[in-house]
Design an enzyme around this catalytic site. Structure first.
Site, PDB file in Angstrom:
ATOM      1  N   SER A  95       0.832  -1.197   0.000  1.00 24.45           N
ATOM      2  CA  SER A  95       0.000   0.000   0.000  1.00 24.45           C
ATOM      3  C   SER A  95       0.877   1.262   0.000  1.00 24.45           C
ATOM      4  O   SER A  95       1.660   1.464  -0.930  1.00 24.45           O
ATOM      5  CB  SER A  95      -0.958  -0.034   1.192  1.00 24.45           C
ATOM      6  OG  SER A  95      -1.995   0.893   1.033  1.00 24.45           O
TER       7      SER A  95
ATOM      8  N   ASP B 199     -10.195  -5.219  -4.051  1.00 19.07           N
ATOM      9  CA  ASP B 199      -9.638  -4.202  -3.168  1.00 19.07           C
ATOM     10  C   ASP B 199     -10.444  -2.917  -3.321  1.00 19.07           C
ATOM     11  O   ASP B 199     -10.454  -2.302  -4.385  1.00 19.07           O
ATOM     12  CB  ASP B 199      -8.170  -3.965  -3.525  1.00 19.07           C
ATOM     13  CG  ASP B 199      -7.436  -3.083  -2.528  1.00 19.07           C
ATOM     14  OD1 ASP B 199      -8.115  -2.363  -1.758  1.00 19.07           O
ATOM     15  OD2 ASP B 199      -6.196  -3.109  -2.528  1.00 19.07           O
TER      16      ASP B 199
ATOM     17  N   HIS C 297      -7.815  -5.730   0.406  1.00 18.63           N
ATOM     18  CA  HIS C 297      -6.639  -4.865   0.320  1.00 18.63           C
ATOM     19  C   HIS C 297      -5.331  -5.527   0.748  1.00 18.63           C
ATOM     20  O   HIS C 297      -4.267  -5.193   0.223  1.00 18.63           O
ATOM     21  CB  HIS C 297      -6.871  -3.613   1.172  1.00 18.63           C
ATOM     22  CG  HIS C 297      -5.780  -2.598   1.076  1.00 18.63           C
ATOM     23  ND1 HIS C 297      -5.374  -2.033  -0.115  1.00 18.63           N
ATOM     24  CD2 HIS C 297      -4.981  -2.042   2.041  1.00 18.63           C
ATOM     25  CE1 HIS C 297      -4.401  -1.170   0.106  1.00 18.63           C
ATOM     26  NE2 HIS C 297      -4.131  -1.163   1.406  1.00 18.63           N
TER      27      HIS C 297
END
Length: 276
Positions: free
Chosen positions: A104, A220, A250
Site C-alpha cells: 500500500s 480491493d 486490500h
C-alpha cells in the site's frame, strides 16, 4: 525458526527483524499507512521457513517510531528509513541478496526507493496494492492538499475503513484493537505525500530495471487494482510479474488465501536469488 531482534535506526525510527541462520536472502518489509512492521510477523515467519531473514522499520509517526501519529513527514523521510534498514541488513548479512517488499503506502515507498538509488545488492522488489491510484481525490482536494500539508499538516482529511483490509473478521478485529495502529483520520501531510508520489511515479518507473512482482486483490476497495496497472503500463523492467487475486481485499497477505499468496512470493524470491 526465526530469531527476533529490534533497535533504532540512525533516523530515530524503530526497526525489528526476524533472522535465520545462513539466510539465502534478506527481505525488508515496508508497511502501509496507519499500521506498523509488527503486523508482518507472520509474513516474516513464512519467509523464515523458506530461508529468508526479514527486517521491518516503522515509518515516522507509526508504530513505535517517534512523531505525530499517522504523519510520515514526507515520502523522503519514509524512503530514508527503508534505505537505512537496507544498509543495516546488508551490513549484518554480507554477500546475501536483498529484496524490498512494500504494501500500500509501503508499496509506493518501496517503488520510490527502487527507482532511486537502491543498494547495489538489491536483487528485486515485491509490491502489494501500491498506493498509486488517487482518482478518488476531487479537483478541489488536489488544489488544497499542498496548502494543508504546509499550514495544517496534522489535520485529519480521510478516514480509512478497517472493513476493507481483509475478508477475515479476526484480521479486521485485530486491526481495530491494535494499540500501535493509528485509528484516526489520515493527516494532510501524509495524504499529500501519497498524491505527489503517485503523480510522479509513472515517470520514475520507466527507468526501473530491477525484477518486480506486483500483487493485488481483485476486490480491493481501498486501493483499486488499477493502481497496479500503473506499474504494468510504465515499468521499464524486463522482468515484471503482476498477479491479481480474484475476490481478495486490500491485504492479500492477511486474507484467508494468504498461504497461496505467500507461497507465490516465496517462489518468486527463490527464482530471483542469484546463484552462490
Amino acid at each position: 525458526m526465526t530469531r527476533h531482534g529490534q533497535g533504532t535506526l540512525p533516523t530515530g525510527q524503530y526497526w525489528q527483524g526476524w533472522t535465520v541462520p545462513d539466510p539465502v536472502g534478506v527481505v525488508v518489509l515496508v508497511h502501509g499507512a496507519h499500521e506498523h512492521g509488527g503486523r508482518y510477523a507472520h509474513v516474516a515467519q513464512r519467509l523464515g521457513e523458506a530461508g529468508y531473514a526479514s527486517y521491518a522499520p516503522d515509518h515516522p509517526g507509526h508504530g513505535r517510531s517517534p512523531g505525530r501519529r499517522g504523519d510520515i513527514v514526507g515520502l523522503d523521510a519514509a524512503v530514508g528509513g527503508v534505505a537505512a534498514t537496507v544498509r543495516a541488513a546488508a551490513d549484518r548479512h554480507p554477500g546475501v541478496p536483498l529484496f524490498v517488499y512494500g504494501h500500500s503506502l509501503g508499496g509506493l515507498v518501496a517503488l520510490q526507493y527502487l527507482t532511486g538509488e537502491p543498494h547495489e545488492r538489491v536483487a528485486g522488489g515485491v509490491v502489494s496494492a501500491p498506493a498509486l491510484d488517487t482518482s478518488t481525490a476531487t479537483p478541489v482536494q488536489r488544489v488544497v492538499a499542498p496548502l494543508l500539508a504546509r499550514v495544517a499538516p496534522g489535520l485529519g482529511v480521510l478516514t480509512l475503513d478497517a472493513e476493507t483490509v481483509s475478508r477475515d473478521p479476526q484480521v479486521v478485529a485485530d486491526y481495530r484493537t491494535d494499540p500501535l495502529n493509528h485509528t484516526g483520520r489520515m493527516v494532510a501531510r501524509t495524504g499529500h505525500a501519497i498524491m505527489t508520489g503517485a503523480a510522479g511515479m509513472p515517470g520514475r518507473l520507466r527507468g526501473l530495471r530491477l525484477p518486480l512482482l506486483v500483487l493485488h486483490g481483485g476486490d480491493d476497495r481501498l486501493m483499486p487494482p488499477s493502481a497496479s496497472e500503473v506499474v504494468r503500463r510504465h515499468a521499464g523492467s524486463p522482468d515484471l510479474t503482476v498477479r491479481v487475486y480474484d475476490g481478495l481485499y486490500h491485504e492479500p497477505h492477511n486474507e484467508p488465501e494468504q498461504d497461496e499468496v505467500l507461497a507465490d512470493v516465496v517462489a518468486w524470491l527463490d527464482g530471483h536469488v542469484p546463484a552462490r
